[in-house]
Design a protein around this motif. Structure first.
Motif, short mmCIF file in Angstrom:
data_model
loop_
_atom_site.label_atom_id
_atom_site.label_comp_id
_atom_site.label_asym_id
_atom_site.label_seq_id
_atom_site.Cartn_x
_atom_site.Cartn_y
_atom_site.Cartn_z
N UNK A 61 0.79 -1.17 -0.04
CA UNK A 61 -0.05 -0.05 0.08
C UNK A 61 0.72 1.31 -0.06
N UNK A 62 0.42 2.39 0.40
CA UNK A 62 0.96 3.49 0.16
C UNK A 62 1.43 4.21 1.64
N UNK A 63 1.14 3.48 2.71
CA UNK A 63 1.88 3.84 4.15
C UNK A 63 0.86 4.73 4.90
N UNK A 64 -0.29 4.82 4.59
CA UNK A 64 -1.34 5.67 5.26
C UNK A 64 -2.71 5.07 4.99
N UNK A 65 -3.69 5.36 5.81
CA UNK A 65 -5.12 5.31 5.54
C UNK A 65 -5.72 6.77 5.66
N UNK A 66 -6.94 6.79 5.21
CA UNK A 66 -7.70 7.91 5.52
C UNK A 66 -8.90 7.83 6.12
N UNK A 67 -9.35 8.87 6.63
CA UNK A 67 -10.64 8.62 7.53
C UNK A 67 -11.33 10.01 7.46
N UNK A 68 -12.63 10.25 7.87
CA UNK A 68 -13.54 11.16 7.95
C UNK A 68 -13.94 11.77 9.41
N UNK A 69 -13.72 13.10 9.31
CA UNK A 69 -14.06 13.39 10.94
C UNK A 69 -14.93 14.97 10.69
N UNK A 70 -16.04 15.19 11.20
CA UNK A 70 -16.74 16.39 11.09
C UNK A 70 -16.86 16.71 9.62
N UNK A 71 -16.90 15.75 8.60
CA UNK A 71 -17.32 16.07 7.19
C UNK A 71 -15.89 16.41 6.54
#
Ligand code: SAH
Length: 456
Positions: free
Chosen positions: A261-271
């Protein structure tokens, strides 16, 4: 009273650290963990001090009404949770009191205390786990948590605080160790390879990060490990090897190597969308983080024209969720990767009025002040040791109308509120927020305002 005495106790209160406070008939205080206010117990005395003692429950004579049956089989052994034997309402009362006591007694501050913001979820709310890997006395690989005040690993695949998918990561890791005879690190000798398993989950995106902390550069048969993980975990986004060759309690070393993968993940917070890499701070209870930030936003009271300074900003979360309500946002954070994440988070969310500085917060604030930055609102969210007097003095010189202090340690918050009081800032309101149900920790957000000449 002496060691091994059995004494009858009534539990009359609870300490903020999770111990019951018992009283003997002649009013001696005995601290007994995992008891509840209202219990009557026979306790075995473990240690006697001048005015108090420590004990453990020998027999529960009359249980408190607050008691519930702990669902976790390792509750009495593992050092993670302290409040699994009482109802959540009781826990919230204890936590609110912990914040009030600290602010009033340590800080000497009288202010308005708002009701604690309780967590919707009291189980499986954590999106991060850092689990030590070891071997038991029979040589079997164990992965779990440290026992209270100890570095003895309690083997625990299924922790109620963490999402079920973490159990799968643990199982795959165990299988891999069994298949390959992976060399495991020994804290005492400083020898061996695999030290910790570190897992993160993007709760909205479902993206999963698995990181192995190794004493060396990597593990033998890494390709097999990645293959096993990918087969078992379709949402796996990245696998990382972190290198930690130091004989230290600090979990992560400085170097990461991406194996998948690319070494990070993403997530959402307050839109908003956020990028999370292994070194970056990211709130472990996302739902509560949103409620905490909403309170912080309310306290910041932005109307669009302000300069906002977000100190100890991590990946920029608090400031970025307020950026559309201010003219300019300046974030300060000491971890380089977190600052890089903060910058790309601003960009990914189309936020153009933000800049981020990688520096020690007190020094950066002083530098910004010298350069003429005059924030209208300062948000600060320091680690447990708090922000300290030097930063408070600099903030005073900058003269913001409002300071929003987010804290994960009521004691250092109280000390810092006192410094603020000495520098002309009034604590208007304090709201505790429970980010960590079942554990002893409690978060707080406080609003301070500069004293206007008209105020009395
Ligand atoms: N506000 C962020 C992060 C809070 S955690 C959020 O809610 O997500 C505290 C942050 O302070 C961490 O990111 C840590 O790396 C950073 N930090 C610790 N010491 C610091 C210092 N001396 N100066 C600046 N940042 C620091």
């Amino acid at each position: 009273m002496k060691k091994n005495d059995i004494v009858r106790l009534k539990i009359v209160s609870a300490t903020a650290e999770g111990s019951g406070v018992g009283k003997t008939e002649d009013n001696m205080t005995v601290f007994v963990p995992m008891t509840a206010v209202g219990d009557i117990i026979d306790a075995r005395i473990l240690k006697v001090k001048k005015t108090y003692a420590f004990g453990k429950t020998e027999k529960l004579i009359e249980p408190s009404k607050a008691r519930i049956t702990p669902e976790c089989p390792v509750f009495s052994k593992c050092g993670g949770c302290v409040w699994r034997h009482i109802g959540y309402e009781e826990e919230l009362i204890i936590k609110s009191q912990k914040v009030r006591d600290a602010v009033e007694r340590i800080g000497g501050i009288k202010t308005e205390f708002k009701p604690i913001i309780g967590s919707e979820r009291t189980d499986r709310y954590r999106n991060k786990a850092q689990l030590p890997v070891g071997r038991d006395k029979d040589g079997k690989a164990i992965i779990g948590f440290y026992a209270f005040h100890s570095h003895r690993i309690i083997d625990c695949g299924e922790c109620l605080l963490q999402p079920g998918i973490f159990g799968t990561v643990i199982d795959v890791t165990r299988d891999f160790i069994a298949q390959t005879g992976t060399d495991i690190y020994d804290e005492l000798t400083g020898k061996g390879r695999l030290r910790h398993l570190y897992i993160r989950l993007g709760e909205v995106t479902n993206e999963l990060m698995v990181c192995y902390v190794v004493n060396g550069n990597g593990l033998k048969h890494e390709d097999l490990l990645v293959k096993m993980l990918r087969e078992a975990l379709p949402t796996l986004k990245t696998v990382i090897f972190n290198s930690n060759r130091e004989k230290t309690n600090v979990i992560l070393g400085r170097k990461n190597r991406v194996a998948f993968g690319n070494g990070y993940i993403t997530d959402e917070l307050c839109g908003l969308k956020f990028k999370i890499s292994p070194f970056s701070f990211w709130q472990v209870n996302r739902g509560q983080a949103e409620r905490l930030y909403a309170k912080a936003r309310e306290y910041a009271g932005l109307s669009g024209g302000e300069v906002l300074l977000d100190l100890y900003c991590g990946t920029g979360t608090i400031g970025l969720t307020m950026a559309e309500n201010c003219r300019e946002l300046v974030g300060v954070e000491i971890i380089e990767d977190a600052v890089a994440d903060a910058k790309s988070n601003a960009e990914a969310n189309g936020i153009k009025n933000a800049r981020f500085i990688c520096a020690d917060a007190p020094s950066a604030a002083e530098q910004l002040r010298k350069e003429g930055t005059a924030p209208d609102v300062v948000v600060l969210d320091p680690p447990r040791k708090g922000c300290g007097e030097e930063l408070v003095k600099t903030i005073k010189k900058m003269g913001p109308k409002r300071v929003v202090y987010v804290s994960c340690d009521p004691a250092t918050l109280a000390r810092d509120l006192k410094y603020f009081a000495e520098n002309g800032y009034v604590t208007k309101e304090v709201t505790p927020c429970d980010m960590f149900p079942r554990t002893a920790h409690v978060e707080t957000v406080a609003l301070l305002t500069g004293k206007c000449p008209n105020d009395n």
